[in-house]
Design a protein around this motif. Structure first.
Motif, mmCIF file in Angstrom:
data_model
loop_
_atom_site.group_PDB
_atom_site.id
_atom_site.type_symbol
_atom_site.label_atom_id
_atom_site.label_comp_id
_atom_site.label_asym_id
_atom_site.label_seq_id
_atom_site.Cartn_x
_atom_site.Cartn_y
_atom_site.Cartn_z
ATOM 1 N N SER A 29 0.836 -1.190 0.000
ATOM 2 C CA SER A 29 0.000 0.000 0.000
ATOM 3 C C SER A 29 0.876 1.248 0.000
ATOM 4 C CB SER A 29 -0.924 0.016 1.219
ATOM 5 O OG SER A 29 -1.625 1.251 1.324
ATOM 6 N N ALA A 30 0.410 2.283 -0.689
ATOM 7 C CA ALA A 30 1.121 3.558 -0.699
ATOM 8 C C ALA A 30 0.681 4.460 0.441
ATOM 9 C CB ALA A 30 0.896 4.266 -2.037
ATOM 10 N N ASP A 31 -0.239 4.007 1.262
ATOM 11 C CA ASP A 31 -0.746 4.790 2.394
ATOM 12 C C ASP A 31 0.255 4.692 3.543
ATOM 13 O OD1 ASP A 31 -2.070 5.953 4.515
ATOM 14 O OD2 ASP A 31 -3.994 4.980 4.116
ATOM 15 N N LEU A 62 3.051 -3.534 -4.668
ATOM 16 C CA LEU A 62 2.294 -2.296 -4.758
ATOM 17 C C LEU A 62 1.747 -2.095 -6.171
ATOM 18 C CD1 LEU A 62 1.377 0.370 -3.458
ATOM 19 C CD2 LEU A 62 3.588 1.349 -4.094
ATOM 20 N N GLU A 66 -2.107 -1.625 -6.047
ATOM 21 C CA GLU A 66 -2.524 -0.245 -6.309
ATOM 22 C C GLU A 66 -1.779 0.302 -7.526
ATOM 23 O OE1 GLU A 66 -1.952 2.102 -2.792
ATOM 24 O OE2 GLU A 66 -3.045 0.713 -1.502
ATOM 25 N N ALA A 69 -0.299 4.061 -8.077
ATOM 26 C CA ALA A 69 -0.402 4.786 -6.805
ATOM 27 C C ALA A 69 0.775 5.741 -6.630
ATOM 28 C CB ALA A 69 -0.446 3.801 -5.638
ATOM 29 N N LEU A 71 3.494 7.356 -4.440
ATOM 30 C CA LEU A 71 4.225 6.934 -3.245
ATOM 31 C C LEU A 71 5.327 7.931 -2.945
ATOM 32 C CD1 LEU A 71 4.937 4.768 -1.062
ATOM 33 C CD2 LEU A 71 6.421 3.721 -2.790
#
Length: 254
Positions: A29-31, A62, A66, A69, A71
């Motif tokens: 995840s890029a969160d 990733l 996503e 995404a 990042l």
């Protein structure tokens, strides 16, 4: 006809190939706020879990989870360093992510081999267990704990197995890079294969844990164990399947 040519070796240096033991972060995840929260949950109470371990950042997961995404690689590197990890290399990112990684001082390593759990056939409750396979003993030997572990206590066997000869009470936590053996009731948290060893297992004379985890895959007491397992001798292992890794708990006949 062979010809021997005269050669001269430098007097001050030699260049040889070398290998370096690395840990890998497979980013899904890029969160980064979510990543930070999960790092704090997993490692926040173990400040010395990592010891400036060299790390390769694998961005391929990733791209699957996503695609496209955004990042912030610089912030990711800073977060990892705050947990005493030493990011050195990166692989699997898109063009923008790789450019950020290079700017952050990481080396592109497209050929880096990252260990992943190989797919295996689904295991059912009725399936016979495979014969145990002899494995090399970790060095140094297993860490042995003779006294009960009370709530708030934590033991970490870095680079080896952990053997606990007394009760692991609720609120206590046992962690090992290898296997965990508890020759008493396991009522706290048990985390085996803490650095990604998917072959690690958890054994207990009385399985009643608050949490069990192998190589980052975990199960909490919010999901009750079957009556055939709860409070009885059992082992926990990690099995790979088409839907992802899952924990399998088998009763032990003692």
């Amino acid at each position: 006809m062979s010809v021997a040519l005269a050669a001269h070796a430098p007097a001050t240096f030699e260049i040889k190939s070398a290998s370096l033991p690395l840990v890998a972060l497979l980013l899904k995840s890029a969160d980064l706020s979510l990543l930070s929260a999960e790092f704090a949950q997993r490692f926040g109470d173990v400040p010395d879990f990592f010891d400036h371990d060299p790390l390769v950042v694998d961005l391929f997961p990733l791209q699957v989870a996503e695609p496209g995404a955004a990042l912030d690689v610089g912030a990711l590197v800073a977060l990892l360093r705050s947990y005493r990890l030493n990011p050195l290399a990166v692989r699997g990112g898109n063009e923008q992510q790789m450019a950020q990684a290079i700017a952050a001082g990481l080396t592109p390593a497209p050929d880096a081999a990252v260990q992943r759990t190989a797919p295996a056939a689904p295991v059912t409750a009725a399936a016979p267990l495979p014969e145990p396979v002899a494995q090399a003993q970790p060095a140094p030997g297993a860490l042995v704990i003779d006294k009960p572990l009370r709530s708030g206590q934590q033991v970490y066997a870095r680079g080896r197995d952990l053997v606990v000869m007394a009760m692991v009470n609720p609120g206590a936590e046992v962690i090992a890079d290898g296997h965990i053996h508890v020759y008493a009731p396991l009522r706290g948290k048990a985390i085996a294969g803490a650095r990604g060893n998917a072959d690690a297992r958890i054994f207990a004379i009385s399985m009643a844990p608050e949490l069990i985890s192998i190589a980052g895959i975990y199960r909490t007491s919010e999901v009750a164990l079957p009556d055939a397992i709860q409070g009885k001798a059992a082992q926990v292992r990690l099995v790979a399947g088409p839907d992802g890794d899952k924990l399998v708990i088998d009763p032990l006949s003692l």
